[in-house]
Design a protein around this motif. Sequence first.
Motif, PDB file in Angstrom:
ATOM      1  N   VAL A 477     -16.745 -79.803  -4.503  1.00 26.24           N
ATOM      2  CA  VAL A 477     -16.293 -78.814  -5.617  1.00 26.24           C
ATOM      3  C   VAL A 477     -16.843 -77.457  -5.446  1.00 26.24           C
ATOM      4  CG1 VAL A 477     -16.448 -80.949  -7.078  1.00 26.24           C
ATOM      5  CG2 VAL A 477     -18.493 -79.426  -7.016  1.00 26.24           C
ATOM      6  N   LEU A 478     -18.006 -77.029  -4.807  1.00 23.66           N
ATOM      7  CA  LEU A 478     -18.396 -75.842  -4.703  1.00 23.66           C
ATOM      8  C   LEU A 478     -17.413 -74.873  -4.070  1.00 23.66           C
ATOM      9  CD1 LEU A 478     -22.266 -76.354  -3.930  1.00 23.66           C
ATOM     10  CD2 LEU A 478     -21.155 -75.327  -6.132  1.00 23.66           C
ATOM     11  N   PRO A 479     -16.688 -75.157  -3.048  1.00 23.00           N
ATOM     12  CA  PRO A 479     -15.802 -74.247  -2.093  1.00 23.00           C
ATOM     13  C   PRO A 479     -14.671 -73.615  -3.136  1.00 23.00           C
ATOM     14  CG  PRO A 479     -16.514 -75.897  -0.895  1.00 23.00           C
ATOM     15  CD  PRO A 479     -16.900 -76.309  -2.031  1.00 23.00           C
ATOM     16  N   PRO A 480     -13.990 -74.483  -4.074  1.00 18.57           N
ATOM     17  CA  PRO A 480     -12.999 -73.906  -5.137  1.00 18.57           C
ATOM     18  C   PRO A 480     -13.733 -72.887  -6.184  1.00 18.57           C
ATOM     19  CG  PRO A 480     -13.233 -76.258  -5.196  1.00 18.57           C
ATOM     20  CD  PRO A 480     -13.823 -75.935  -3.862  1.00 18.57           C
ATOM     21  N   ILE A 481     -14.913 -73.580  -6.571  1.00 21.08           N
ATOM     22  CA  ILE A 481     -15.618 -72.825  -7.573  1.00 21.08           C
ATOM     23  C   ILE A 481     -16.018 -71.172  -7.060  1.00 21.08           C
ATOM     24  CG2 ILE A 481     -17.551 -72.595  -8.842  1.00 21.08           C
ATOM     25  CD1 ILE A 481     -17.354 -75.768  -9.346  1.00 21.08           C
ATOM     26  N   ILE A 482     -16.367 -71.271  -5.911  1.00 24.06           N
ATOM     27  CA  ILE A 482     -17.013 -70.169  -5.565  1.00 24.06           C
ATOM     28  C   ILE A 482     -15.736 -69.164  -4.903  1.00 24.06           C
ATOM     29  CG2 ILE A 482     -18.193 -68.997  -3.512  1.00 24.06           C
ATOM     30  CD1 ILE A 482     -20.104 -71.165  -3.605  1.00 24.06           C
ATOM     31  N   ALA A 483     -14.898 -70.059  -4.385  1.00 26.05           N
ATOM     32  CA  ALA A 483     -13.474 -69.368  -4.089  1.00 26.05           C
ATOM     33  C   ALA A 483     -12.627 -68.367  -5.157  1.00 26.05           C
ATOM     34  CB  ALA A 483     -12.534 -70.118  -3.468  1.00 26.05           C
ATOM     35  N   VAL A 484     -12.847 -69.359  -6.328  1.00 25.28           N
ATOM     36  CA  VAL A 484     -12.135 -68.665  -7.468  1.00 25.28           C
ATOM     37  C   VAL A 484     -13.197 -67.669  -8.166  1.00 25.28           C
ATOM     38  CG1 VAL A 484     -11.463 -69.109 -10.111  1.00 25.28           C
ATOM     39  CG2 VAL A 484     -10.955 -70.655  -8.216  1.00 25.28           C
ATOM     40  N   ALA A 485     -14.367 -67.614  -8.168  1.00 22.69           N
ATOM     41  CA  ALA A 485     -15.256 -66.711  -8.505  1.00 22.69           C
ATOM     42  C   ALA A 485     -14.992 -65.584  -7.769  1.00 22.69           C
ATOM     43  CB  ALA A 485     -16.665 -67.274  -8.546  1.00 22.69           C
ATOM     44  N   THR A 486     -15.095 -65.493  -6.340  1.00 17.35           N
ATOM     45  CA  THR A 486     -14.692 -64.414  -5.547  1.00 17.35           C
ATOM     46  C   THR A 486     -13.578 -63.829  -5.347  1.00 17.35           C
ATOM     47  OG1 THR A 486     -14.870 -65.613  -3.584  1.00 17.35           O
ATOM     48  CG2 THR A 486     -17.018 -64.881  -4.451  1.00 17.35           C
ATOM     49  N   ARG A 487     -12.429 -64.548  -5.880  1.00 15.82           N
ATOM     50  CA  ARG A 487     -11.114 -64.219  -5.776  1.00 15.82           C
ATOM     51  C   ARG A 487     -10.638 -64.301  -4.357  1.00 15.82           C
ATOM     52  NH1 ARG A 487     -10.269 -59.668 -10.431  1.00 15.82           N
ATOM     53  NH2 ARG A 487     -11.268 -60.772 -12.301  1.00 15.82           N
ATOM     54  N   GLY A 488     -11.285 -65.018  -3.293  1.00 11.75           N
ATOM     55  CA  GLY A 488     -11.004 -65.011  -2.258  1.00 11.75           C
ATOM     56  C   GLY A 488     -11.383 -63.624  -1.446  1.00 11.75           C
ATOM     57  N   ARG A 489     -12.027 -62.887  -1.930  1.00  8.98           N
ATOM     58  CA  ARG A 489     -12.424 -61.597  -1.446  1.00  8.98           C
ATOM     59  C   ARG A 489     -12.881 -61.535  -0.015  1.00  8.98           C
ATOM     60  NH1 ARG A 489     -13.926 -57.477   0.895  1.00  8.98           N
ATOM     61  NH2 ARG A 489     -14.676 -55.766   0.337  1.00  8.98           N
ATOM     62  N   TRP A 490     -13.578 -62.613   0.356  1.00  9.04           N
ATOM     63  CA  TRP A 490     -14.221 -62.520   1.701  1.00  9.04           C
ATOM     64  C   TRP A 490     -13.908 -63.386   2.916  1.00  9.04           C
ATOM     65  CZ3 TRP A 490     -17.605 -58.618   1.650  1.00  9.04           C
ATOM     66  CH2 TRP A 490     -18.210 -58.265   0.543  1.00  9.04           C
ATOM     67  N   TYR A 491     -12.500 -63.838   2.781  1.00  9.83           N
ATOM     68  CA  TYR A 491     -11.885 -64.344   3.909  1.00  9.83           C
ATOM     69  C   TYR A 491     -11.336 -63.615   5.098  1.00  9.83           C
ATOM     70  CZ  TYR A 491     -11.542 -68.969   1.468  1.00  9.83           C
ATOM     71  OH  TYR A 491     -11.941 -70.118   0.669  1.00  9.83           O
ATOM     72  N   LEU A 492     -10.604 -62.630   4.799  1.00 13.36           N
ATOM     73  CA  LEU A 492     -10.003 -61.851   5.687  1.00 13.36           C
ATOM     74  C   LEU A 492     -10.522 -60.295   5.531  1.00 13.36           C
ATOM     75  CD1 LEU A 492      -6.429 -62.991   5.726  1.00 13.36           C
ATOM     76  CD2 LEU A 492      -8.276 -63.409   7.416  1.00 13.36           C
ATOM     77  N   ARG A 493     -10.953 -59.812   6.615  1.00 21.75           N
ATOM     78  CA  ARG A 493     -11.295 -58.420   6.860  1.00 21.75           C
ATOM     79  C   ARG A 493     -10.207 -57.676   7.131  1.00 21.75           C
ATOM     80  NH1 ARG A 493     -13.274 -55.289  11.038  1.00 21.75           N
ATOM     81  NH2 ARG A 493     -14.886 -53.633  10.709  1.00 21.75           N
ATOM     82  N   ARG A 494      -9.372 -58.270   7.636  1.00 24.91           N
ATOM     83  CA  ARG A 494      -7.954 -57.674   8.059  1.00 24.91           C
ATOM     84  C   ARG A 494      -6.863 -58.612   7.855  1.00 24.91           C
ATOM     85  NH1 ARG A 494      -7.569 -52.660  10.636  1.00 24.91           N
ATOM     86  NH2 ARG A 494      -5.396 -53.154  11.294  1.00 24.91           N
ATOM     87  N   THR A 495      -5.810 -58.321   7.637  1.00 22.49           N
ATOM     88  CA  THR A 495      -4.226 -58.910   7.679  1.00 22.49           C
ATOM     89  C   THR A 495      -3.567 -58.685   8.763  1.00 22.49           C
ATOM     90  OG1 THR A 495      -3.261 -57.625   5.872  1.00 22.49           O
ATOM     91  CG2 THR A 495      -4.431 -59.597   5.293  1.00 22.49           C
ATOM     92  N   ASP A 496      -3.727 -57.753   9.512  1.00 23.76           N
ATOM     93  CA  ASP A 496      -3.001 -57.066  10.534  1.00 23.76           C
ATOM     94  C   ASP A 496      -3.947 -56.749  11.835  1.00 23.76           C
ATOM     95  OD1 ASP A 496      -1.032 -55.772  12.400  1.00 23.76           O
ATOM     96  OD2 ASP A 496      -1.148 -53.922  11.120  1.00 23.76           O
TER      97      ASP A 496
END
Length: 573
Positions: A477-496
């Motif tokens: 349960v923690l990964p979706p909670i933290i992902a929603v809380a951070t809005r996925g901000r820390w997944y990708l440093r770049r997309t290109d």
Amino acid sequence: MAQREAVHNPPPAGSSAPDYATGRSVDAATRETLEDYTLRFAPRHYRRWTPGVVAISALGGIAYLADFAIGANIGIAYGTTNALWGIAIFAVVVLLTGFPLAYYAARYNLDLDLVTRGSGFGYYGSVVTNVIFATFTFIFFALEGAIMAQGLELGLGIPLWLGYALSTVIIFPLVIYGMKALATLQVWTTPLWLVLMVLPFAYLVISHPESVGDFFAYQGEDDTAPSVGSALLAAGVCLSLIAQIAEQIDYLRFMPPKTAANRRRWWAAVLLAGPGWVLFGAAKQVIGLFLAVYLIAHVAGAAAIANQPVHQFLEIYQDLVPAWLAMTLAVVLVVISQVKINVTNAYSGSLAWTNSYTRVTGHYPGRLVFLGVNLLIALVLMEANMFDFLNTILGFYANCGIAWVVVVASDIAINKYLLGISPKKPEFRRGMLYAVNPVGFGSMLISAGISILVFFGGLGETLRPYSPLVAIVLALVLPPIIAVATRGRWYLRRTDDGIDLPMYDEDGNPSDQVLTCHVCGQDYERPDMVACQAHGAHICSLCLSTDRTGEHVLPEEQPASASPQAVTTEPTP
């Protein structure tokens, strides 16, 4: 970003391409990793095995006898009913969590460390999971080595201390040559192993049908009644094997591309050799307990050795064939089983240590260095007689393994496919990921920390048996909670990644287009490459990992409204 033509000719033999960041040759790293793609994406041109061969090779790694010892131990401690419920809980958890990991690895040809990086942990954050996995490999290497030493002592009179050393030393040369050698070994030894393992169990069921009733009536050495707490304690010991999915993935990453022509065979191989390994593992645990109960009930003085697989099989073989042949069969089974699993333990452990060290230090010392380190740690455990505290070791380790595997599975299944917060396509390359992502890294630390506290009674004796359940629930349960809380901000440093070529082909498989790394001069397929910040060329993932200055690393992508001054390069590790 400036592009250059893909070059398809490697540098002449004996030439040395400079590493612009360190001034040293990277030939050693490229030569060794090209054999089995130790720290990188497994390219299509190397993946020439059929789905069936990959599956058999992966399943060959579960030939270990530790399952027999685990099944016997939990049955003796908690009784048959509690042990069977514990094994069932273990199987269900592994099936559910193993599926997304196995699919992701086989579809995108990445080992579990590379999958973990982009599934909520970040480029450096997954180092801690590599250490967890490396710990798994040397614990179970030591357990299998100890079983082999017991067989050598019983059959050949070799002292245990020497048997421990021999069971360690013989593995080293078998692991040097990577996947090609391991696949051949696993395919050719599997039929004999299956016959030797199944024969004693089938004989007992047919010739001693009363043993089945004795098995179900057995309540352990302390006459333990069926209870939820005891079943969960048994499940906790079994769940120490949850990290086995990482070893399965070390083979599954070499699956061929999934196409319309091989779709059914591809899926069958992934399901059977991925999460399906637990069906074989659970069956072996049940058989191990069955044989132990039979020995305790029918062989005088067998209680002290009933949890040792070599004695389990020897006693049954002696009812079937002359004593000399029974001893031979028992020793052969033990040796084959130990070799089949410990080449995998040693191989996977060396990958995990090497991957962590290379990322943290920017230096590639060679996989063989850490192969030696892993074997040395396992030898120390064997000499310390780990059988005396096996349940405690495995119960503690289970909490760490559960936290890691369930967090990654949760991120893939929920954050990627259900919520769409985590990027669906995998990413593992330096510069494309943030150093640490709190979604996976934070979830794992919290779930592992609290479940370990529960395991040692820190929250009261009542909750102590529930530590595996605590780890599972929190890691889920923690990964979706933290992902929603951070809005996925820390997944990708770049997309290109700066390369104007598609990453995937029309079937969704990783592209087989070839580019040349300007640092090492080697050709690699598109998914392993990134544009180089300093030279306007291409650089492979390993050379990027060993770039100590960070000059090759692409800058962080700035928001559309940001000024040029806001662009920063990745800090030097």
